[in-house]
Write a protein that holds these residues in place. Structure first.
Motif, PDB file in Angstrom:
ATOM      1  N   LYS A  82       0.675  -1.217   0.019  1.00  0.00           N
ATOM      2  CA  LYS A  82       0.228  -0.316  -0.108  1.00  0.00           C
ATOM      3  C   LYS A  82       0.784   1.281  -0.166  1.00  0.00           C
ATOM      4  O   LYS A  82       0.450   2.321  -0.007  1.00  0.00           O
ATOM      5  CB  LYS A  82      -1.137   0.111   1.101  1.00  0.00           C
ATOM      6  CG  LYS A  82      -1.920  -1.093   1.217  1.00  0.00           C
ATOM      7  CD  LYS A  82      -3.079  -0.818   0.152  1.00  0.00           C
ATOM      8  CE  LYS A  82      -4.241  -1.644   0.264  1.00  0.00           C
ATOM      9  NZ  LYS A  82      -5.224  -1.571  -0.829  1.00  0.00           N
ATOM     10  N   TRP A  83       2.295   1.138   0.062  1.00  0.00           N
ATOM     11  CA  TRP A  83       2.849   2.303   0.032  1.00  0.00           C
ATOM     12  C   TRP A  83       4.290   2.517  -0.734  1.00  0.00           C
ATOM     13  O   TRP A  83       4.791   1.071  -1.116  1.00  0.00           O
ATOM     14  CB  TRP A  83       3.565   2.495   1.706  1.00  0.00           C
ATOM     15  CG  TRP A  83       2.195   2.844   2.739  1.00  0.00           C
ATOM     16  CD1 TRP A  83       1.877   1.863   3.637  1.00  0.00           C
ATOM     17  CD2 TRP A  83       1.729   4.160   2.994  1.00  0.00           C
ATOM     18  NE1 TRP A  83       0.805   2.577   4.175  1.00  0.00           N
ATOM     19  CE2 TRP A  83       0.656   3.775   3.937  1.00  0.00           C
ATOM     20  CE3 TRP A  83       2.162   5.222   2.534  1.00  0.00           C
ATOM     21  CZ2 TRP A  83       0.116   4.841   4.619  1.00  0.00           C
ATOM     22  CZ3 TRP A  83       1.207   6.244   2.823  1.00  0.00           C
ATOM     23  CH2 TRP A  83       0.157   6.026   3.970  1.00  0.00           C
ATOM     24  N   ALA A  84       4.695   3.394  -1.088  1.00  0.00           N
ATOM     25  CA  ALA A  84       5.750   3.655  -1.838  1.00  0.00           C
ATOM     26  C   ALA A  84       6.540   4.785  -1.423  1.00  0.00           C
ATOM     27  O   ALA A  84       5.807   6.056  -0.871  1.00  0.00           O
ATOM     28  CB  ALA A  84       5.804   3.847  -3.402  1.00  0.00           C
ATOM     29  N   ILE A  85       7.753   5.116  -1.641  1.00  0.00           N
ATOM     30  CA  ILE A  85       8.583   6.271  -1.484  1.00  0.00           C
ATOM     31  C   ILE A  85       9.137   6.849  -2.748  1.00  0.00           C
ATOM     32  O   ILE A  85       9.656   5.967  -3.414  1.00  0.00           O
ATOM     33  CB  ILE A  85       9.824   5.965  -0.458  1.00  0.00           C
ATOM     34  CG1 ILE A  85       9.276   5.610   1.022  1.00  0.00           C
ATOM     35  CG2 ILE A  85      10.782   7.253  -0.325  1.00  0.00           C
ATOM     36  CD1 ILE A  85      10.288   5.448   2.059  1.00  0.00           C
ATOM     37  N   TYR A  86       8.937   7.954  -2.869  1.00  0.00           N
ATOM     38  CA  TYR A  86       9.439   8.769  -4.293  1.00  0.00           C
ATOM     39  C   TYR A  86      10.478   9.800  -3.951  1.00  0.00           C
ATOM     40  O   TYR A  86      10.284  10.631  -3.006  1.00  0.00           O
ATOM     41  CB  TYR A  86       8.307   9.357  -4.768  1.00  0.00           C
ATOM     42  CG  TYR A  86       7.232   8.413  -5.537  1.00  0.00           C
ATOM     43  CD1 TYR A  86       7.399   8.525  -7.081  1.00  0.00           C
ATOM     44  CD2 TYR A  86       6.450   7.421  -5.136  1.00  0.00           C
ATOM     45  CE1 TYR A  86       6.584   7.620  -7.837  1.00  0.00           C
ATOM     46  CE2 TYR A  86       5.838   6.699  -5.952  1.00  0.00           C
ATOM     47  CZ  TYR A  86       5.805   6.661  -7.109  1.00  0.00           C
ATOM     48  OH  TYR A  86       5.117   5.595  -7.959  1.00  0.00           O
ATOM     49  N   GLY A  87      11.505   9.484  -4.522  1.00  0.00           N
ATOM     50  CA  GLY A  87      12.775  10.424  -4.380  1.00  0.00           C
ATOM     51  C   GLY A  87      12.895  11.124  -5.809  1.00  0.00           C
ATOM     52  O   GLY A  87      13.376  10.567  -6.746  1.00  0.00           O
ATOM     53  N   GLY A  88      12.896  12.495  -5.762  1.00  0.00           N
ATOM     54  CA  GLY A  88      12.925  13.357  -7.100  1.00  0.00           C
ATOM     55  C   GLY A  88      14.533  13.969  -6.922  1.00  0.00           C
ATOM     56  O   GLY A  88      14.953  14.508  -6.198  1.00  0.00           O
ATOM     57  N   VAL A  89      14.960  13.668  -8.072  1.00  0.00           N
ATOM     58  CA  VAL A  89      16.467  13.973  -8.267  1.00  0.00           C
ATOM     59  C   VAL A  89      16.858  14.989  -9.241  1.00  0.00           C
ATOM     60  O   VAL A  89      17.845  15.356  -9.424  1.00  0.00           O
ATOM     61  CB  VAL A  89      17.278  12.649  -8.416  1.00  0.00           C
ATOM     62  CG1 VAL A  89      17.226  12.007  -7.303  1.00  0.00           C
ATOM     63  CG2 VAL A  89      17.109  11.944  -9.597  1.00  0.00           C
ATOM     64  N   ALA A  90      15.722  15.226 -10.185  1.00  0.00           N
ATOM     65  CA  ALA A  90      15.993  16.276 -11.296  1.00  0.00           C
ATOM     66  C   ALA A  90      14.712  16.848 -11.725  1.00  0.00           C
ATOM     67  O   ALA A  90      13.582  16.498 -11.462  1.00  0.00           O
ATOM     68  CB  ALA A  90      16.544  15.248 -12.454  1.00  0.00           C
ATOM     69  N   PHE A  91      14.756  17.983 -11.942  1.00  0.00           N
ATOM     70  CA  PHE A  91      13.436  18.939 -12.324  1.00  0.00           C
ATOM     71  C   PHE A  91      13.879  19.891 -13.380  1.00  0.00           C
ATOM     72  O   PHE A  91      15.065  20.534 -13.445  1.00  0.00           O
ATOM     73  CB  PHE A  91      13.172  19.536 -11.167  1.00  0.00           C
ATOM     74  CG  PHE A  91      11.910  20.093 -11.103  1.00  0.00           C
ATOM     75  CD1 PHE A  91      10.653  19.274 -10.982  1.00  0.00           C
ATOM     76  CD2 PHE A  91      11.332  21.307 -11.373  1.00  0.00           C
ATOM     77  CE1 PHE A  91       9.380  19.394 -10.863  1.00  0.00           C
ATOM     78  CE2 PHE A  91      10.190  21.797 -11.401  1.00  0.00           C
ATOM     79  CZ  PHE A  91       8.998  21.072 -11.049  1.00  0.00           C
ATOM     80  N   SER A  92      12.766  20.147 -14.340  1.00  0.00           N
ATOM     81  CA  SER A  92      13.037  21.142 -15.482  1.00  0.00           C
ATOM     82  C   SER A  92      11.876  21.963 -15.474  1.00  0.00           C
ATOM     83  O   SER A  92      10.818  21.289 -15.433  1.00  0.00           O
ATOM     84  CB  SER A  92      13.492  20.461 -16.566  1.00  0.00           C
ATOM     85  OG  SER A  92      13.655  21.159 -17.680  1.00  0.00           O
ATOM     86  N   ASN A  93      11.916  23.077 -15.701  1.00  0.00           N
ATOM     87  CA  ASN A  93      10.572  24.048 -15.933  1.00  0.00           C
ATOM     88  C   ASN A  93      10.967  24.675 -17.567  1.00  0.00           C
ATOM     89  O   ASN A  93      11.464  25.893 -17.566  1.00  0.00           O
ATOM     90  CB  ASN A  93      10.409  25.183 -15.003  1.00  0.00           C
ATOM     91  CG  ASN A  93      10.226  24.652 -13.642  1.00  0.00           C
ATOM     92  OD1 ASN A  93       8.941  24.181 -13.419  1.00  0.00           O
ATOM     93  ND2 ASN A  93      11.074  24.587 -12.774  1.00  0.00           N
ATOM     94  N   PRO A  94      10.511  23.917 -18.614  1.00  0.00           N
ATOM     95  CA  PRO A  94      10.970  24.191 -19.904  1.00  0.00           C
ATOM     96  C   PRO A  94       9.845  25.720 -20.443  1.00  0.00           C
ATOM     97  O   PRO A  94      10.156  26.357 -21.296  1.00  0.00           O
ATOM     98  CB  PRO A  94      10.610  23.163 -20.765  1.00  0.00           C
ATOM     99  CG  PRO A  94       9.844  22.455 -19.818  1.00  0.00           C
ATOM    100  CD  PRO A  94      10.106  22.556 -18.516  1.00  0.00           C
ATOM    101  N   LEU A  95       8.739  25.549 -19.567  1.00  0.00           N
ATOM    102  CA  LEU A  95       7.822  26.601 -20.202  1.00  0.00           C
ATOM    103  C   LEU A  95       7.134  27.216 -18.744  1.00  0.00           C
ATOM    104  O   LEU A  95       6.694  26.548 -17.880  1.00  0.00           O
ATOM    105  CB  LEU A  95       6.701  26.013 -21.064  1.00  0.00           C
ATOM    106  CG  LEU A  95       5.577  26.835 -21.634  1.00  0.00           C
ATOM    107  CD1 LEU A  95       6.346  28.118 -22.677  1.00  0.00           C
ATOM    108  CD2 LEU A  95       4.392  26.113 -22.390  1.00  0.00           C
ATOM    109  N   ASP A  96       6.972  28.583 -19.126  1.00  0.00           N
ATOM    110  CA  ASP A  96       6.058  29.353 -17.979  1.00  0.00           C
ATOM    111  C   ASP A  96       5.754  30.632 -18.518  1.00  0.00           C
ATOM    112  O   ASP A  96       6.447  31.627 -18.938  1.00  0.00           O
ATOM    113  CB  ASP A  96       7.043  29.650 -16.698  1.00  0.00           C
ATOM    114  CG  ASP A  96       6.546  30.341 -15.480  1.00  0.00           C
ATOM    115  OD1 ASP A  96       5.375  30.671 -15.634  1.00  0.00           O
ATOM    116  OD2 ASP A  96       6.935  30.177 -14.630  1.00  0.00           O
ATOM    117  N   VAL A  97       4.416  30.681 -18.794  1.00  0.00           N
ATOM    118  CA  VAL A  97       3.683  32.002 -19.394  1.00  0.00           C
ATOM    119  C   VAL A  97       2.605  32.444 -18.348  1.00  0.00           C
ATOM    120  O   VAL A  97       1.826  31.627 -17.733  1.00  0.00           O
ATOM    121  CB  VAL A  97       2.852  31.338 -20.769  1.00  0.00           C
ATOM    122  CG1 VAL A  97       2.007  32.906 -21.100  1.00  0.00           C
ATOM    123  CG2 VAL A  97       3.921  30.750 -21.438  1.00  0.00           C
TER     124      VAL A  97
END
Length: 230
Positions: free
Chosen positions: A167-182
């Protein structure tokens, strides 16, 4: 003997492949989120001035696996900041910041074994934010600004998922990108330090449009979160 070794190797590869695709199942639904509260209270000893602030950030995501390696869902978020300033002769509005956003996300997985998977999460969202700000000099407010912003944002996240229990999982985010912002902003700025003879404050209407396209990638920080499956 060589044929036996080859057969054993093939069987092991098949078993590893089967385990790697058993981490997530088609039809599984999930929920995750985050809640953050900010409280601040400051009072001067020699004066009657006081500043209080309450703020929160809420993020909730709901989704479902369409296959063992693909999930889709929606994210909802809300942010709020309320202030109380006692020392200024012109008391600012209690509402400092209020925002809402909704986004659609897709998740793509590459299983490593029966517990770990790499994932990529592209997302596109629409948001609204209201901000009330002010400038002051010598304890008096000089200008008061009210700004509304509507934004369209696209981003991509990546990391690793660890299924620690059914019923459970751990998520680890290691990279992120914001290519578009209007975003489009509109509002007004009032000069409260110089009222007109009729008692009204001079004001200017504000409008602006911003566009950002920068497919840069940030990494180096790790964000951890839990996900519940039902």
């Amino acid at each position: 003997m060589k044929n036996i070794k080859t057969s054993i190797l093939i069987v092991m590869l098949v078993l590893v492949h089967a385990l790697a695709n058993a981490q997530f199942k088609e039809g599984e639904s999930f929920i995750d989120g985050a809640f953050q509260v900010n409280l601040f209270d400051s009072k001067a000893k020699d004066t009657d001035s006081q500043y209080r602030l309450y703020g929160h950030n809420i993020d909730v995501s709901l989704g479902k696996f369409r296959s063992g390696t693909k999930a889709v869902g929606w994210s909802l978020s809300n942010n709020l900041a309320i202030q109380k300033v006692k020392s200024l002769t012109f008391e600012p509005k209690p509402l400092q910041n209020l925002g809402f956003s909704i986004s659609r996300f897709w998740e793509f997985y590459k299983p490593l074994n029966d517990k770990f998977s790499l994932y990529a999460r592209p997302r596109i969202g629409l948001g609204y934010n209201l901000a009330n700000t002010f400038d002051n000099a010598n304890g008096n407010i000089t200008t008061e600004t009210r700004l509304n912003s509507i934004s369209l944002v696209a981003n991509i996240g990546a990391g690793i998922a660890w299924r620690i229990a059914p019923k459970w999982a751990i998520y680890g985010g290691v990279a992120f990108s914001n290519p578009l912002d209007v975003s489009y902003s509109f509002g007004r700025r009032r000069d409260v330090a110089n009222p007109r003879p009729d008692g009204q404050y001079p004001q200017n209407n504000l409008r602006g449009f911003s566009y950002r396209f920068a497919p840069d990638l940030s990494s180096g920080s790790i964000g951890l979160g839990f996900r519940y499956f039902y």
